[in-house]
Motif scaffolding. Structure first.
Motif, PDB file in Angstrom:
ATOM      1  N   ASP A 216      -9.964  -5.650   7.723  1.00  0.00           N
ATOM      2  CA  ASP A 216     -10.074  -4.887   8.970  1.00  0.00           C
ATOM      3  C   ASP A 216      -9.825  -3.404   8.768  1.00  0.00           C
ATOM      4  O   ASP A 216      -9.794  -2.634   9.736  1.00  0.00           O
ATOM      5  N   GLY A 217      -9.603  -2.982   7.515  1.00  0.00           N
ATOM      6  CA  GLY A 217      -9.504  -1.564   7.237  1.00  0.00           C
ATOM      7  C   GLY A 217      -8.133  -0.948   7.382  1.00  0.00           C
ATOM      8  O   GLY A 217      -8.021   0.259   7.600  1.00  0.00           O
ATOM      9  N   LEU A 218      -7.085  -1.741   7.254  1.00  0.00           N
ATOM     10  CA  LEU A 218      -5.738  -1.213   7.385  1.00  0.00           C
ATOM     11  C   LEU A 218      -5.106  -1.015   6.010  1.00  0.00           C
ATOM     12  O   LEU A 218      -5.421  -1.733   5.065  1.00  0.00           O
ATOM     13  N   PHE A 219      -4.186  -0.052   5.919  1.00  0.00           N
ATOM     14  CA  PHE A 219      -3.494   0.187   4.661  1.00  0.00           C
ATOM     15  C   PHE A 219      -2.666  -1.039   4.273  1.00  0.00           C
ATOM     16  O   PHE A 219      -2.031  -1.670   5.114  1.00  0.00           O
ATOM     17  N   THR A 220      -2.689  -1.359   2.981  1.00  0.00           N
ATOM     18  CA  THR A 220      -1.927  -2.490   2.457  1.00  0.00           C
ATOM     19  C   THR A 220      -0.779  -1.997   1.595  1.00  0.00           C
ATOM     20  O   THR A 220      -0.752  -0.836   1.160  1.00  0.00           O
ATOM     21  N   GLU A 221       0.171  -2.868   1.305  1.00  0.00           N
ATOM     22  CA  GLU A 221       1.265  -2.523   0.402  1.00  0.00           C
ATOM     23  C   GLU A 221       0.728  -2.157  -0.978  1.00  0.00           C
ATOM     24  O   GLU A 221       1.271  -1.279  -1.657  1.00  0.00           O
ATOM     25  N   GLN A 222      -0.330  -2.830  -1.388  1.00  0.00           N
ATOM     26  CA  GLN A 222      -0.948  -2.537  -2.681  1.00  0.00           C
ATOM     27  C   GLN A 222      -1.452  -1.098  -2.729  1.00  0.00           C
ATOM     28  O   GLN A 222      -1.197  -0.364  -3.691  1.00  0.00           O
TER      29      GLN A 222
ATOM     30  N   PRO B  61       1.202   1.418  11.954  1.00  0.00           N
ATOM     31  CA  PRO B  61       2.238   0.915  11.033  1.00  0.00           C
ATOM     32  C   PRO B  61       1.909   1.205   9.562  1.00  0.00           C
ATOM     33  O   PRO B  61       2.791   1.623   8.797  1.00  0.00           O
ATOM     34  N   GLY B  62       0.647   1.023   9.167  1.00  0.00           N
ATOM     35  CA  GLY B  62       0.273   1.298   7.791  1.00  0.00           C
ATOM     36  C   GLY B  62       0.341   2.770   7.445  1.00  0.00           C
ATOM     37  O   GLY B  62       0.814   3.153   6.361  1.00  0.00           O
TER      38      GLY B  62
ATOM     39  N   ALA C 195       3.188   7.268   4.733  1.00  0.00           N
ATOM     40  CA  ALA C 195       3.887   8.553   4.764  1.00  0.00           C
ATOM     41  C   ALA C 195       5.339   8.398   4.334  1.00  0.00           C
ATOM     42  O   ALA C 195       5.851   9.199   3.534  1.00  0.00           O
ATOM     43  N   GLU C 196       6.021   7.377   4.842  1.00  0.00           N
ATOM     44  CA  GLU C 196       7.428   7.186   4.494  1.00  0.00           C
ATOM     45  C   GLU C 196       7.605   6.881   3.016  1.00  0.00           C
ATOM     46  O   GLU C 196       8.545   7.372   2.376  1.00  0.00           O
ATOM     47  N   SER C 197       6.713   6.088   2.448  1.00  0.00           N
ATOM     48  CA  SER C 197       6.814   5.735   1.035  1.00  0.00           C
ATOM     49  C   SER C 197       6.630   6.957   0.151  1.00  0.00           C
ATOM     50  O   SER C 197       7.373   7.167  -0.817  1.00  0.00           O
TER      51      SER C 197
ATOM     52  N   ALA D  80      -0.570  12.490  12.699  1.00  0.00           N
ATOM     53  CA  ALA D  80       0.604  13.331  12.944  1.00  0.00           C
ATOM     54  C   ALA D  80       1.791  12.484  13.392  1.00  0.00           C
ATOM     55  O   ALA D  80       2.929  12.684  12.941  1.00  0.00           O
ATOM     56  N   ALA D  81       1.542  11.510  14.264  1.00  0.00           N
ATOM     57  CA  ALA D  81       2.612  10.643  14.751  1.00  0.00           C
ATOM     58  C   ALA D  81       3.212   9.809  13.624  1.00  0.00           C
ATOM     59  O   ALA D  81       4.405   9.477  13.649  1.00  0.00           O
ATOM     60  N   ALA D  82       2.389   9.486  12.631  1.00  0.00           N
ATOM     61  CA  ALA D  82       2.845   8.661  11.509  1.00  0.00           C
ATOM     62  C   ALA D  82       3.597   9.466  10.455  1.00  0.00           C
ATOM     63  O   ALA D  82       4.189   8.886   9.545  1.00  0.00           O
ATOM     64  N   GLY D  83       3.545  10.790  10.555  1.00  0.00           N
ATOM     65  CA  GLY D  83       4.239  11.620   9.575  1.00  0.00           C
ATOM     66  C   GLY D  83       3.366  12.103   8.434  1.00  0.00           C
ATOM     67  O   GLY D  83       3.880  12.622   7.435  1.00  0.00           O
ATOM     68  N   ILE D  84       2.045  11.951   8.563  1.00  0.00           N
ATOM     69  CA  ILE D  84       1.121  12.470   7.550  1.00  0.00           C
ATOM     70  C   ILE D  84       1.229  13.998   7.514  1.00  0.00           C
ATOM     71  O   ILE D  84       1.409  14.644   8.547  1.00  0.00           O
ATOM     72  N   ASP D  85       1.100  14.592   6.336  1.00  0.00           N
ATOM     73  CA  ASP D  85       1.364  16.018   6.148  1.00  0.00           C
ATOM     74  C   ASP D  85       0.147  16.922   6.317  1.00  0.00           C
ATOM     75  O   ASP D  85       0.301  18.126   6.554  1.00  0.00           O
ATOM     76  N   ALA D  86      -1.050  16.388   6.148  1.00  0.00           N
ATOM     77  CA  ALA D  86      -2.261  17.216   6.228  1.00  0.00           C
ATOM     78  C   ALA D  86      -3.457  16.312   6.505  1.00  0.00           C
ATOM     79  O   ALA D  86      -3.389  15.086   6.327  1.00  0.00           O
ATOM     80  N   ILE D  87      -4.565  16.929   6.905  1.00  0.00           N
ATOM     81  CA  ILE D  87      -5.808  16.199   7.196  1.00  0.00           C
ATOM     82  C   ILE D  87      -6.933  16.792   6.361  1.00  0.00           C
ATOM     83  O   ILE D  87      -7.099  18.016   6.289  1.00  0.00           O
TER      84      ILE D  87
END
Length: 643
Positions: free
Chosen positions: A35-41, A85-86, A91-93, A161-168
C-alpha cells in the motif's frame, strides 16, 4: 593523505544547517508495503546512511496523489494520514543517530508509468504516446485536475512537517509528470500551462508555492534534468531557462542531472560513462542561478571535492556510492578514505532489482536492505576456516569470517588476488571494479586472515587437515568449443588479452557476451579494427538494459563491426570463417590478425568434486555456476555469516 575540506565543510540549504556537503541522492528502494507505506526495513536502510555521517538523507519518491495514477507497489505514498506513523518513525530514527532527512514528493510518472491500467489512460501534459507502448495515448490533465495535484503537494508537505521531516524534494526530472509539463517536446498545451517557459513551469512553480505554504520553514529542493540527452529533447540552454524560473519561485536547492527515459543510461550512469559524468549539468546551472546546486553522477570523493573546489557545485549528491558504503561521508571525515567500499557502477542489484519491482540490493554490499538481519556479529565459537580461491567470492568470505572472529587461511593459486577481476578490470571504465580488490586487501590486513599467494590446493593438501570449515571459491575456466584452428598461434583467450598478450591491428572477438563486448570497446579505443561475431541475435543479451544502452552506443561510436546471428566455424592464420542463420548459403570470411576467444566460461568443479563426501565444504561463486560479481559476493557473505 588527500584532504576533502570542501566536501566535509558545513553547508546550508535554506534554514537547514548540514554538517557536511554530502547528500544522499534520491533513489527508489521498493521496500515499502504493497500500500506504499514506509517499512521498518526501509527505515533501517535510510538510518544506516544517516548513521554513517551523510549530511542529508533524501528518500526515494513518495506519491502525493492516487487521484489519476496509482503508484507502483513497493514505492511510497504520502497521500493519506495513514502515512504519518511511518513518516514519523523515519524522522525519529534518523534524528536519533544525529541525521537529517528530506522527503521526495512526486506527482507521478505520466507517460513513463510502468503498468498501464486498462480502465483508464495514463496522464500527461498533452496527448503524448506512452513511452513503453506508443500505441497507448496519454490523456492531457485538465486544469482542475492540475490544481488538485498542486493541492495534494501541500497536503503531503504538511504531513511531512507534522512527522518531523527536515526538508522536501520535488521530483521534477527524467521525463516524469512534472518534467512533461516543463518540456516543449511533451507539452503542446495552449492554456496557462503551455507555450512559454514560464507557462510550462507554472505547474512546478505552483507546487513549490503550495509546499512552502503548507510547510513553512522547510527547505525545498527540486531535481531537474538539465539536458534530456536525446534529439528533440531539452537542451542545456533550455534547462538553464527553466532553472531560472524555478529558482525565482523560491527554491533552496536545485539538483542537477541529465537524462530521460529516452537516454536512460544517464538516469543510472553505468561505468562506461566514467567519473563525474553530470558535473557539467551542475556547472551549467551555477552559471545562471544564485541558489545552491547539487551535482550527481558517478562521483568519487576526489572528483566531488574537485567539483566543489572549482565552484561547479555546492553539494555532492552520492547515490549508489552510499548504497555500497553507508559510511561514505563518515570515513572521509575520519581520514579513512581508503576504507570506503567502491561502488562498481554495475547497476545489477540496485537499478536491476528496481526494474523488476524487487527490493534494493547491492553487488558489493550484501547488507543493503538487510541492515537489521545481516549484522556481522561474533561467531559463537572461533573456527579455523580454509578458503580456496582469492576471487571476489573468496575475498568476501574471508572478510566476513574474519570479522566474526574466525581464523582464516586463504589460498590462491595465482600470485595476484582478485581472480578474473584483476585482468578483466583493466579498462579505465572498470577501475572501480579493480579498486574492490585493493579494498578487500586493506580490510583483510586488519583481520585474522592469512593470505597465501601462488599456492594451489588439491583435495589431499595438508593445508586442509584440521580445518573446521572449507570454502571452495575456485572460479571458472574458459569455454573453448571444438572449432578448427582454436589452438592456433593467433588465438588468445579474452583474459590473456587483458593480461597483456600482443594483439594485431585487426581483431575478431569470438563471442558477444559482456567480456567480449568490453574487450572490443577497449580495443577499439586503442585504435584496432574490431569485429564481434556472436551466435545470438543481439549482443550482451544478459546485460542490464541500462548498461547495454551505453555499451552499444559506444561500440557504434568506436566503429566496431557487429555480426550477430553468426557462428565462428573455423579459424586460420588469416582470420575466421563464419556462418549465418542460413547455413551453407550464408558463409563469410573475416580477415584478422588476432582472434580473441570470448565464448564464455564453465564452472571449475574439479576440487569440489574431489572433496565430495567431506564434511563442512562450502562451494560458492563461479565454481558452482558462473554468474556476475554481485552473485558471488552475496553468496560468499551468506556462507561466511553461517559459519
Amino acid at each position: 593523505m588527500a584532504l576533502f575540506n570542501h566536501v566535509l565543510a558545513p553547508g546550508r540549504i535554506g534554514t537547514l544547517e548540514l554538517p557536511n556537503r554530502v547528500i544522499m541522492a534520491p533513489m527508489g528502494t521498493e521496500m515499502g508495503t504493497h500500500d506504499g507505506l514506509f517499512t521498518e526495513q526501509e527505515i533501517a536502510y535510510y538510518t544506516e546512511r544517516a548513521r554513517g555521517g551523510t549530511g542529508l538523507v533524501m528518500t526515494g519518491i513518495s506519491a502525493v496523489s492516487q487521484d489519476y495514477e496509482v503508484i507502483n507497489p513497493g514505492l511510497c505514498r504520502v497521500d493519506t494520514d495513514a502515512s504519518l506513523p511511518g513518516l514519523t518513525a523515519l524522522a525519529e530514527s534518523i534524528h536519533a543517530v544525529g541525521g537529517l532527512v528530506s522527503l521526495q514528493l512526486t506527482a507521478g510518472l505520466g507517460r513513463n508509468l510502468n503498468v498501464i491500467d486498462p480502465d483508464r489512460a495514463p496522464i500527461s501534459a498533452s496527448d503524448n504516446p506512452h513511452y513503453a507502448d506508443p500505441s497507448v495515448v496519454c490523456r492531457p490533465l485538465e486544469v482542475a485536475e492540475i490544481q488538485v495535484l498542486v493541492r495534494r503537494f501541500g497536503e503531503a508537505a504538511a504531513r511531512a512537517a507534522a512527522a518531523g521531516i527536515d526538508a522536501i524534494d520535488i521530483h521534477g526530472h527524467t521525463g516524469y509528470l512534472i518534467d512533461q509539463f516543463m518540456s516543449a517536446c511533451w507539452n503542446r498545451r495552449t492554456d496557462l500551462y503551455g507555450g512559454s517557459v514560464e507557462n510550462r513551469c507554472r505547474f512546478a512553480v505552483e507546487i513549490i508555492a503550495a509546499v512552502r505554504a503548507a510547510a513553512p520553514g522547510l527547505p525545498i529542493s527540486f531535481r531537474l534534468s538539465v539536458n534530456h540527452r536525446f534529439p528533440g529533447g531539452r537542451t542545456t540552454e533550455d534547462g538553464q531557462a527553466i532553472a531560472v524560473v524555478l529558482a525565482a519561485a523560491g527554491l533552496d536547492l536545485i539538483i542537477a542531472d541529465d537524462g530521460s527515459y529516452e537516454a536512460m543510461d544517464y538516469v543510472f550512469p553505468p561505468y562506461y560513462l566514467g567519473d563525474a559524468c553530470m558535473v557539467p549539468a551542475a556547472r551549467a546551472l551555477k552559471d545562471v542561478v544564485d541558489i545552491p546546486v547539487m551535482a550527481v553522477g558517478n562521483l568519487t570523493p576526489e572528483n566531488a571535492e574537485a567539483a566543489l573546489l572549482a565552484g561547479d557545485a555546492d553539494f555532492a549528491g552520492i547515490g549508489r556510492g552510499l548504497i555500497a558504503d553507508p559510511e561514505w561521508a563518515g570515513k572521509l571525515a575520519g581520514g579513512r578514505r581508503d576504507d570506503i567500499r567502491p561502488c562498481i557502477r554495475c547497476n545489477s542489484l540496485c537499478v536491476g532489482n528496481a526494474f523488476f519491482a524487487l527490493p534494493l540490493g547491492c553487488a558489493v554490499n550484501p547488507q543493503v536492505g538487510f541492515e537489521r538481519e545481516r549484522r556481522i556479529d561474533p561467531a559463537p565459537a572461533a573456527k579455523r576456516v580454509v578458503i580456496i580461491g582469492g576471487g571476489p567470492g573468496g575475498l568476501e568470505a574471508a572478510r566476513v569470517a574474519g570479522l566474526r572472529g574466525h581464523t582464516v587461511e586463504l589460498y590462491e593459486a595465482d600470485t595476484q588476488l582478485g581472480g578474473v577481476l584483476w585482468p578483466a578490470a583493466t579498462p579505465d571504465f572498470k577501475k572501480e571494479l579493480r579498486a574492490m580488490i585493493g579494498w578487500w586487501e586493506r580490510q583483510l590486513a586488519k583481520l585474522p586472515v592469512t593470505l597465501h599467494l601462488g599456492h594451489p590446493i588439491s583435495a589431499d593438501s595438508a593445508e586442509l587437515d584440521g580445518a573446521d570449515e572449507i570454502v571452495v571459491a575456485t572460479g571458472s575456466l574458459p569455454l573453448l568449443p571444438p572449432i578448427d584452428g582454436i589452438d592456433g598461434p593467433n588465438v588468445i583467450d579474452v583474459l590473456e588479452f587483458h593480461r597483456g598478450a600482443p594483439v594485431g591491428p585487426r581483431v575478431v572477438i569470438a563471442g558477444g557476451g559482456l567480456s567480449g563486448c568490453d574487450a572490443a570497446l577497449e580495443l577499439a579505443g586503442q585504435g584496432h579494427e574490431v569485429t564481434i561475431v556472436e551466435l545470438a541475435d543481439e549482443l550482451a543479451r544478459d546485460m542490464i538494459i541500462i548498461n547495454r544502452i551505453t555499451l552499444l552506443r559506444q561500440l557504434a561510436e568506436g566503429g566496431v563491426r557487429i555480426l550477430t546471428g553468426h557462428t565462428v566455424t573455423a579459424i586460420d592464420i588469416d582470420g575466421v570463417t563464419v556462418s549465418g542463420a542460413d547455413g551453407a548459403d550464408d558463409v563469410a570470411r573475416v580477415d584478422a590478425d588476432t582472434v580473441v576467444a570470448a565464448f564464455g566460461v564453465r564452472p571449475n568443479t574439479a576440487l569440489t568434486l574431489a572433496l565430495a563426501g567431506r564434511a563442512n565444504v562450502h562451494p560458492l561463486g563461479d565454481c558452482v555456476s558462473p554468474a556476475k560479481v554481485g552473485d558471488a559476493v552475496n553468496a560468499a557473505f551468506m556462507v561466511a555469516l553461517a559459519l
